[in-house]
Motif scaffolding. Structure first.
Motif, short mmCIF file in Angstrom:
data_model
loop_
_atom_site.label_atom_id
_atom_site.label_comp_id
_atom_site.label_asym_id
_atom_site.label_seq_id
_atom_site.Cartn_x
_atom_site.Cartn_y
_atom_site.Cartn_z
N ARG A 146 0.84 -1.21 0.00
CA ARG A 146 0.00 0.00 0.00
C ARG A 146 0.87 1.26 0.00
NH1 ARG A 146 -2.78 -2.98 3.96
NH2 ARG A 146 -1.91 -1.63 5.60
N PHE A 147 1.97 1.23 0.76
CA PHE A 147 2.83 2.40 0.82
C PHE A 147 3.50 2.66 -0.54
CE2 PHE A 147 7.05 4.30 1.89
CZ PHE A 147 6.57 5.53 2.30
N LEU A 148 3.96 1.60 -1.21
CA LEU A 148 4.58 1.76 -2.53
C LEU A 148 3.56 2.26 -3.54
CD1 LEU A 148 7.08 1.49 -4.27
CD2 LEU A 148 6.53 -0.93 -4.61
N ASN A 149 2.34 1.75 -3.46
CA ASN A 149 1.29 2.22 -4.36
C ASN A 149 0.97 3.69 -4.11
OD1 ASN A 149 -0.96 1.52 -6.35
ND2 ASN A 149 -2.14 2.31 -4.63
N TYR A 150 1.01 4.10 -2.83
CA TYR A 150 0.80 5.52 -2.49
C TYR A 150 1.89 6.39 -3.11
CZ TYR A 150 1.33 9.67 0.45
OH TYR A 150 1.50 10.96 0.89
N LEU A 151 3.13 5.93 -3.05
CA LEU A 151 4.24 6.70 -3.64
C LEU A 151 4.08 6.84 -5.15
CD1 LEU A 151 7.28 5.16 -1.69
CD2 LEU A 151 6.17 7.36 -1.27
N LEU A 152 3.67 5.75 -5.81
CA LEU A 152 3.58 5.77 -7.27
C LEU A 152 2.33 6.51 -7.76
CD1 LEU A 152 4.61 2.08 -8.01
CD2 LEU A 152 6.03 4.13 -8.26
N THR A 153 1.27 6.47 -6.97
CA THR A 153 -0.01 7.04 -7.41
C THR A 153 -0.16 8.50 -7.03
OG1 THR A 153 -1.03 4.85 -7.18
CG2 THR A 153 -2.51 6.75 -7.32
N ASP A 154 0.18 8.84 -5.78
CA ASP A 154 -0.06 10.20 -5.29
C ASP A 154 1.13 11.14 -5.49
OD1 ASP A 154 -2.34 8.99 -4.50
OD2 ASP A 154 -2.20 9.52 -2.38
N ASN A 155 2.29 10.58 -5.83
CA ASN A 155 3.50 11.39 -6.04
C ASN A 155 3.72 12.40 -4.91
OD1 ASN A 155 4.47 10.36 -8.59
ND2 ASN A 155 2.68 11.34 -9.52
N PRO A 156 3.91 11.94 -3.69
CA PRO A 156 4.13 12.87 -2.58
C PRO A 156 5.43 13.66 -2.76
CG PRO A 156 4.59 10.62 -1.90
CD PRO A 156 4.00 10.53 -3.27
N LYS A 157 5.61 14.68 -1.95
CA LYS A 157 6.73 15.60 -2.12
C LYS A 157 8.08 14.91 -2.04
CE LYS A 157 4.11 19.45 -0.13
NZ LYS A 157 4.02 20.42 0.98
N SER A 158 8.24 14.00 -1.11
CA SER A 158 9.54 13.35 -0.92
C SER A 158 9.53 11.92 -1.45
CB SER A 158 9.90 13.35 0.58
OG SER A 158 9.99 14.67 1.07
#
Length: 392
Positions: free
Chosen positions: A269-281
């Motif tokens: 879920r965390f990796l999907n969040y990084l790839l989908t939401d493109n957070p700042k860091s």
């Protein structure tokens, strides 16, 4: 002579006849009287017998009549007795019902009065002590909070002394670290207002070394917040120990120690969040998230992360030898030779002379793995590299 005698006898007989007739008549009369007497006696006897028979029959009938009357009297008496008993039962039942109804009414009233009285007494007695009880509970809560605060302060003090130490190896924990309770460490980890971020990070490090499953959810929540905030590398150096900002992207690897499906799903879920939401860091966390997911997937033998790892590899600018090596191991474990080819072509296709030793070793490993599925590709790739080296 003979004739004479016969005549003489005949004459004698004839002379006797007149005398015999009256005698015979008298005898007959006497016999008739006797017979009449006998008949009268017989008739009288028969009449007596008849009278006797009639008397016996009358007695029998009278006996039967008396028996029938006795039975009738008994039946009438039994009926009277039953009716009397039923009447008595009905009378008794009605009085019992009336008595029970009366007792019920009285009993309900008495019970209600006793209940109200008892409740009043209880409320009175409890009311006398409730204030003291509440005060005792409050005092106990205050003491408990104070003890918890003192324990958390003690934990923070202990962690402050090991800021510069790697605590991910549980076997190397000193005694004062082993003595820290898990509950107290979790409370320090969740308290952002009281404790420095670096102490919160160290608490998570100790919990990760202990493989505490209770760390997974709060750590993932904190990683999501950290990924969406700005990270300034200047805060990592030349500052006092307590003022340092923790490298939360390094905290992703804490989940590698949790060899559980919850940790695996959380990393997905965390990796999907990084790839989908493109957070700042995102770039600070992406490489570590891929590496940790691969490690946990290999430990648990779960290969359903291949698609998201392929997506993540395309987003990483420079995955590095370590990440590529772990991906090659993962793709080989779950029979994905095409992905190993992609790594060989896209990341290890430099000239041999320009490769570092780890890159050469990784390229050789990829060729050996690909050769099992596509020997022609492996030979052609090796031949092309040999030709490049010859021309160089």
């Amino acid at each position: 002579m003979r004739t004479f005698i016969a005549c003489l006898l005949l004459g004698a007989l004839l002379g006797m006849i007149p005398r015999l007739l009256p005698a015979q008549q008298n005898q007959t009369a006497q016999e008739s009287d006797a017979e009449i007497e006998v008949l009268k006696k017989r008739i009288s006897g028969l009449e007596d017998q008849l009278q006797t028979v009639e008397n016996v029959e009358k007695l029998d009938l009278q006996a039967r009549l008396a028996d029938a009357n006795a039975k009738l009297a008994n039946a009438e008496f039994g009926k009277f007795e039953r009716e009397l008993r039923n009447s008595n039962d009905d009378w008794l039942r009605n009085w019992v019902i009336i008595l029970l109804a009366f007792l019920s009414v009285v009993g309900v009233g008495v019970w209600s009065w006793l209940k109200n009285r008892t409740n009043q007494l209880i409320e009175t007695e409890v009311g006398k002590n409730i204030k003291g009880f509440k005060e005792a509970v409050k005092a106990q809560d205050v003491i408990k909070n104070q003890l918890g605060m003192l324990e958390r302060q003690s934990v923070a003090s202990v962690l402050e002394g090991v800021i510069d130490y790697d605590l991910l190896d549980k076997n190397h924990h000193p005694g004062h670290i082993k003595a820290l309770r898990e509950e107290a460490l979790l409370q320090v980890f969740d308290d952002n207002e009281t404790y420095y971020p670096i102490l919160i990070y160290k608490a998570a490090e100790v919990l990760a070394a202990r493989k505490s499953p209770r760390l997974i959810c709060p750590l993932l929540y904190r990683l999501n917040l950290a990924a969406d905030s700005d990270i300034d590398a200047r805060y990592f150096i030349n500052v006092p120990p307590l003022a340092r900002l923790p490298k939360w992207h390094d905290a992703v690897k804490f989940l590698e120690y949790m060899h559980t499906p919850e940790a695996y799903e959380g990393l997905n879920r965390f990796l999907n969040y990084l790839l989908t939401d493109n957070p700042k860091s995102k770039n600070w966390f992406l490489r570590v998230a891929v590496s940790s997911l691969v490690q946990v997937g290999i430990k648990l033998n779960m290969g359903d992360s291949v698609p998201i790892l392929k997506r993540a590899l395309l987003d990483i600018d420079n995955p590095g030898h370590e990440v590529l090596s772990k991906l090659v191991e993962y793709f080989d474990r779950f029979n994905e030779p095409a992905e190993i080819k992609e790594i060989l072509i896209n990341y290890l296709d430099n000239e041999t002379a320009n490769m570092t030793l780890p890159e050469k070793q990784l390229a050789d490993q990829c060729l050996q793995l690909v050769r099992k599925h596509d020997p022609d590709f492996a030979e052609n790739w090796r031949a092309s590299k040999t030709a490049d080296n010859s021309q160089a």
